[in-house]
Design a protein around this motif. Structure first.
Motif, PDB file in Angstrom:
ATOM      1  N   ALA A 159      65.343  50.427  76.351  1.00 42.67           N
ATOM      2  CA  ALA A 159      65.681  50.669  74.952  1.00 42.67           C
ATOM      3  C   ALA A 159      65.016  51.943  74.450  1.00 42.67           C
ATOM      4  O   ALA A 159      63.987  52.368  74.972  1.00 42.67           O
ATOM      5  N   CYS A 160      65.601  52.526  73.468  1.00 50.65           N
ATOM      6  CA  CYS A 160      65.012  53.677  72.779  1.00 50.65           C
ATOM      7  C   CYS A 160      63.583  53.318  72.355  1.00 50.65           C
ATOM      8  O   CYS A 160      63.330  52.206  71.862  1.00 50.65           O
ATOM      9  N   LEU A 161      62.659  54.235  72.552  1.00 50.58           N
ATOM     10  CA  LEU A 161      61.262  53.984  72.170  1.00 50.58           C
ATOM     11  C   LEU A 161      61.145  53.691  70.678  1.00 50.58           C
ATOM     12  O   LEU A 161      60.353  52.830  70.274  1.00 50.58           O
ATOM     13  N   ILE A 162      61.920  54.364  69.873  1.00 55.77           N
ATOM     14  CA  ILE A 162      61.880  54.134  68.425  1.00 55.77           C
ATOM     15  C   ILE A 162      62.350  52.716  68.113  1.00 55.77           C
ATOM     16  O   ILE A 162      61.723  52.001  67.331  1.00 55.77           O
ATOM     17  N   VAL A 163      63.439  52.286  68.739  1.00 50.37           N
ATOM     18  CA  VAL A 163      63.954  50.928  68.505  1.00 50.37           C
ATOM     19  C   VAL A 163      62.909  49.897  68.925  1.00 50.37           C
ATOM     20  O   VAL A 163      62.637  48.935  68.197  1.00 50.37           O
ATOM     21  N   LYS A 164      62.326  50.107  70.087  1.00 51.21           N
ATOM     22  CA  LYS A 164      61.291  49.187  70.561  1.00 51.21           C
ATOM     23  C   LYS A 164      60.134  49.120  69.561  1.00 51.21           C
ATOM     24  O   LYS A 164      59.617  48.047  69.256  1.00 51.21           O
ATOM     25  N   THR A 165      59.755  50.265  69.036  1.00 50.92           N
ATOM     26  CA  THR A 165      58.638  50.339  68.092  1.00 50.92           C
ATOM     27  C   THR A 165      58.985  49.677  66.763  1.00 50.92           C
ATOM     28  O   THR A 165      58.112  49.094  66.112  1.00 50.92           O
ATOM     29  N   ILE A 166      60.250  49.754  66.365  1.00 46.89           N
ATOM     30  CA  ILE A 166      60.674  49.101  65.119  1.00 46.89           C
ATOM     31  C   ILE A 166      60.317  47.622  65.164  1.00 46.89           C
ATOM     32  O   ILE A 166      59.773  47.069  64.210  1.00 46.89           O
ATOM     33  N   PHE A 167      60.592  46.979  66.290  1.00 44.88           N
ATOM     34  CA  PHE A 167      60.359  45.542  66.393  1.00 44.88           C
ATOM     35  C   PHE A 167      58.900  45.198  66.673  1.00 44.88           C
ATOM     36  O   PHE A 167      58.401  44.192  66.187  1.00 44.88           O
ATOM     37  N   GLU A 168      58.218  46.043  67.431  1.00 40.74           N
ATOM     38  CA  GLU A 168      56.853  45.705  67.822  1.00 40.74           C
ATOM     39  C   GLU A 168      55.798  46.133  66.804  1.00 40.74           C
ATOM     40  O   GLU A 168      54.873  45.374  66.515  1.00 40.74           O
ATOM     41  N   VAL A 169      55.911  47.328  66.269  1.00 44.06           N
ATOM     42  CA  VAL A 169      54.811  47.898  65.486  1.00 44.06           C
ATOM     43  C   VAL A 169      55.138  48.059  64.004  1.00 44.06           C
ATOM     44  O   VAL A 169      54.290  47.802  63.146  1.00 44.06           O
ATOM     45  N   ALA A 170      56.334  48.493  63.676  1.00 41.58           N
ATOM     46  CA  ALA A 170      56.669  48.857  62.293  1.00 41.58           C
ATOM     47  C   ALA A 170      56.463  47.739  61.265  1.00 41.58           C
ATOM     48  O   ALA A 170      56.039  48.043  60.139  1.00 41.58           O
ATOM     49  N   PRO A 171      56.722  46.475  61.598  1.00 42.15           N
ATOM     50  CA  PRO A 171      56.522  45.450  60.566  1.00 42.15           C
ATOM     51  C   PRO A 171      55.090  45.368  60.027  1.00 42.15           C
ATOM     52  O   PRO A 171      54.887  44.991  58.877  1.00 42.15           O
ATOM     53  N   SER A 172      54.108  45.751  60.827  1.00 44.30           N
ATOM     54  CA  SER A 172      52.720  45.616  60.394  1.00 44.30           C
ATOM     55  C   SER A 172      51.987  46.950  60.252  1.00 44.30           C
ATOM     56  O   SER A 172      50.797  46.962  59.950  1.00 44.30           O
ATOM     57  N   ASP A 173      52.687  48.061  60.449  1.00 41.54           N
ATOM     58  CA  ASP A 173      52.029  49.371  60.415  1.00 41.54           C
ATOM     59  C   ASP A 173      52.846  50.321  59.540  1.00 41.54           C
ATOM     60  O   ASP A 173      53.864  50.859  59.967  1.00 41.54           O
TER      61      ASP A 173
END
Length: 192
Positions: A101-115
């Motif tokens: 998956a796109c690194l940005i998409v992966k980051t949306i689910f893993e990191v963005a909700p809490s950062d």
């Protein structure tokens, strides 16, 4: 007198970016980072900052790559609809070729909700990619190839959101033909 860096900044950044991409932000330790970059901790901190700073630099590096990919793809064809379709297929093909998956998409689910810092960065990047898509959409509409009454911003956001759906389907099925059919369907909907 400060010592000159004896390594390529961007090369090391891309190496650690791939580590974050593979393992995820939270499961990547500083020990992992030191091992993959083959640098001592003090060099990493002095050059890239802490783990979070390093991760943001990796996201920025990747975002620049994606912006460049979208921009180049948008200039391959003359007609707006062909340009738009080329961008979409190029991004999907790249994702399938990378087999991740796109690194940005992966980051949306893993990191963005809490950062919030990561979330704001991703929103800013999405706006840049959306603007590139919107230019092709507006051109296609002016050329009579898009009859949808939806705004160009809605269509562009829908395209961006579709990329993660295509990837999730591919993860489950490993069926490139079905993903291609989904892209075909997306293009049919945009033209209507």
């Amino acid at each position: 007198m400060p010592r000159n860096k004896e390594f390529d900044y961007t090369e090391k950044l891309e190496v650690v970016r791939n580590l974050f991409w593979e393992k995820g932000y939270h499961t990547t330790s500083m020990h992992d980072i030191v091992a993959v970059m083959k640098l001592n901790r003090s060099s990493i901190y002095d050059t890239y900052g802490n783990k979070h700073d390093l991760f943001l630099k990796c996201l920025s590096n990747y975002a620049s790559f994606k912006e460049n990919q979208y921009s180049k793809a948008s200039q391959v064809k003359d007609r707006g609809i062909e340009s738009l379709e080329y961008i979409i297929r190029d991004v999907v093909d790249q994702t399938l070729a990378d087999n991740r998956a796109c690194l940005i998409v992966k980051t949306i689910f893993e990191v963005a909700p809490s950062d919030q810092k990561v979330k704001q960065f991703i929103l800013k990047n999405a706006a840049v990619l959306q603007a590139i898509l919107e230019r092709s959409i507006l051109q296609a509409r002016a050329e009579g190839d898009i009859r949808s009454e939806s705004s160009s911003s809605v269509i562009a956001r829908y395209i961006l959101a579709s990329f993660s759906s295509f990837w999730s389907h591919y993860i489950l099925t490993q069926n490139k033909k079905e993903v291609t059919e989904m892209v075909d369907f997306l293009m049919e909907q945009i033209r209507k």
